[in-house]
Design an enzyme around this catalytic site. Structure first.
Site, mmCIF file in Angstrom:
data_model
loop_
_atom_site.group_PDB
_atom_site.id
_atom_site.type_symbol
_atom_site.label_atom_id
_atom_site.label_comp_id
_atom_site.label_asym_id
_atom_site.label_seq_id
_atom_site.Cartn_x
_atom_site.Cartn_y
_atom_site.Cartn_z
ATOM 1 N N HIS A 136 -64.426 20.448 -21.161
ATOM 2 C CA HIS A 136 -64.940 21.094 -22.456
ATOM 3 C C HIS A 136 -64.563 22.388 -22.879
ATOM 4 C CE1 HIS A 136 -69.078 18.991 -20.622
ATOM 5 N NE2 HIS A 136 -68.356 18.112 -21.212
ATOM 6 N N PHE A 183 -67.522 16.618 -14.154
ATOM 7 C CA PHE A 183 -66.283 17.553 -14.147
ATOM 8 C C PHE A 183 -66.156 18.288 -15.560
ATOM 9 C CE2 PHE A 183 -65.359 13.561 -11.737
ATOM 10 C CZ PHE A 183 -65.547 13.982 -10.458
ATOM 11 N N CYS A 184 -67.022 18.626 -15.998
ATOM 12 C CA CYS A 184 -66.971 19.120 -17.475
ATOM 13 C C CYS A 184 -66.166 18.524 -18.437
ATOM 14 C CB CYS A 184 -66.750 20.873 -17.316
ATOM 15 S SG CYS A 184 -67.953 21.707 -16.332
ATOM 16 N N ALA A 185 -66.347 17.039 -18.356
ATOM 17 C CA ALA A 185 -65.617 16.376 -19.247
ATOM 18 C C ALA A 185 -66.576 15.042 -19.355
ATOM 19 C CB ALA A 185 -64.280 15.749 -18.570
ATOM 20 N N CYS A 194 -72.920 19.226 -15.297
ATOM 21 C CA CYS A 194 -71.676 19.270 -14.742
ATOM 22 C C CYS A 194 -71.739 18.958 -13.047
ATOM 23 C CB CYS A 194 -70.884 20.536 -14.978
ATOM 24 S SG CYS A 194 -70.085 21.072 -16.408
#
Length: 453
Positions: free
Chosen positions: A129, A375-377, A395
């Site tokens: 992100h 994982f902020c993805a 997250c």
């Protein structure tokens, strides 16, 4: 000395001393164990060398660029010499700027604010992100997740071919995925970008701690990374690269340090002349200790030798992947396939387990710290899990009880300070949990799975 003995000695020497290596933690089943920190992709432990350098400097701390006193002058020299050290670590071009920031996220937001008017940005959905979201004032084209490095290059070339060739454009790409650890074809993507008149910024947050990063060799226009993933504490980051867009942009923060001259006008207003150097985007009193810690980490990694560090990390990667491959219930997440080169970041799911439950059991029963979640993805993890890309999530772990299916994964990550025993214990723990189940009961609390007491 035999070849095998020499190789063993090289492996031992490659493990760098880090803080916390002797910390013990309690187990919910009783007793204590040395903590296995296997969440390097989030924050790597500080190198002992970095901590020692900072401690030696701390008594001499002074405000930089502001004072005539000895300590201020000493701190200013240290701050600017750190800039030189980082430039050398990244093999920057002579006219590149090194700007100190708070993190990779901060660096990419700074660059986003410096984009020329009507700039078009191209970014893969596979990005963290930090590099997926900052481009709010630009025209953004989000590219689908490729399944091979060659497809990544072809996808970018196809997207760039349809853009206005006369307008500014920027490509943002990761060097190593924070989810799969896979290396991206940065040099080839940079060539594609430049062939179509676009520039490229490299998110090296996961690459720089594991591999050498050369701005010249990769031919990228900018590189961004975070100190806290590079074995350096104190919340500092770097944006390094071409200076023209940065010089032309309004300062990222307005205030002392960014301004060269401020004067009152006859009409009562204020005229400001901003610096054209990196100071233009470094307003306020800088994080001198954080900057120095990054420079110290850069020196430590360079002196240790990336060839040796990479070779040892590959041994750890092979240990983990071979161990997980022996557990049929485990599915390792990958974009580019098993043979893709990667750094020490591996994400997986376990059939029949909620990922938060599994991670909680690793911590509570084995003293192993890993990460679970998206994982902020989010788009990338959902693509890899085959879930609806529109599904909402956070997250951290979603609300799911132990045993329930969760739309998140488990990530184990390691690096230059990881002992062999930690990854070996991790592999044994995975096998035991899958075979025997958890020894303790767990419950969901505030969206996280925790031991029941």
């Amino acid at each position: 000395m035999s070849v095998s003995t020499a190789a063993a000695d090289q492996t031992i020497c490659a493990q760098l001393p880090v803080l916390g290596r002797d910390v013990t933690v309690p187990l919910v089943t009783g007793g204590e164990v040395t903590y296995a920190a296997l969440d390097y992709a989030a924050s790597a432990p500080a190198l002992q060398r970095v901590w020692d350098d900072v401690a030696a400097y701390a008594p001499y701390y002074g405000s930089v660029h502001r004072g005539a006193g000895y300590l201020s002058q000493l701190s200013t020299d240290l701050f600017e010499n750190s800039r030189t050290t980082v430039a050398e670590f990244l093999d920057c071009r002579a006219d590149d700027q090194v700007v100190f920031t708070r993190s990779t996220t901060d660096s990419l937001n700074l660059l986003a604010g410096a984009l020329p008017a009507d700039c078009q940005v191209f970014v893969f959905e596979t990005e963290h992100h930090a590099s997926l979201l900052p481009w709010r004032d630009a025209r953004v084209t989000y590219l689908n997740a490729p399944r091979t490095p060659q497809e990544a290059v072809a996808t970018l070339e196809g997207a760039l071919a349809g853009r206005d060739p006369h307008g500014p454009a920027l490509v943002c790409v990761t060097g190593a995925s924070n989810v799969t650890g896979e290396l991206w074809p940065v040099r080839e993507l940079a060539a594609a970008a430049h062939a179509h008149g676009a520039r490229i910024v490299l998110d090296a947050a996961q690459l720089a701690p594991h591999h050498p990063v050369s701005v010249r060799d990769l031919d990228v226009d900018w590189v961004a990374f975070s100190g806290h993933k590079l074995y350096a504490p104190f919340g500092s980051g770097v944006l390094a690269g071409r200076s023209d867009w940065l010089r032309a942009a309004e300062p990222y923060l307005a205030g002392g340090g960014a301004s060269r001259k401020v004067s009152r006008r006859t009409d009562g207003g204020v005229d400001v002349e901003w610096h054209e150097s990196a100071a233009r985007h470094e307003a306020g009193s800088p994080n001198v200790i954080g900057v120095y810690s990054i420079a110290s980490a850069c020196k430590a990694l360079t002196e240790a030798g990336f060839d040796t560090l990479v070779a040892r990390e590959q041994q750890l990667i092979e240990t983990v992947r071979a161990g997980l491959a022996e557990v049929p219930e485990v599915r390792v997440l990958s974009l580019f396939g098993d043979d893709a080169p990667r750094v020490g970041v591996i994400s997986f799911v376990v059939e029949g387990w909620n990922s938060s439950h599994f991670a909680a059991a690793l911590s509570a029963e084995y003293g192993i710290g890993v990460r679970d979640g998206l994982f902020c993805a989010h788009p990338l993890v959902r693509t890899l899990l085959g879930s609806d890309p529109q599904t909402q999530g956070e997250c951290g772990a979603p609300e799911a009880a132990p045993g329930e299916k969760s739309l998140n994964a488990i990530r184990v990550s390691f690096g230059a300070g990881t002992p062999d025993e930690h990854v070996e214990r991790f592999v044994r723990a995975v096998k035991e949990l899958v075979r025997d189940g958890a020894k303790w009961n767990y419950r969901t609390e505030d969206g996280r799975c925790v031991p029941a007491v």
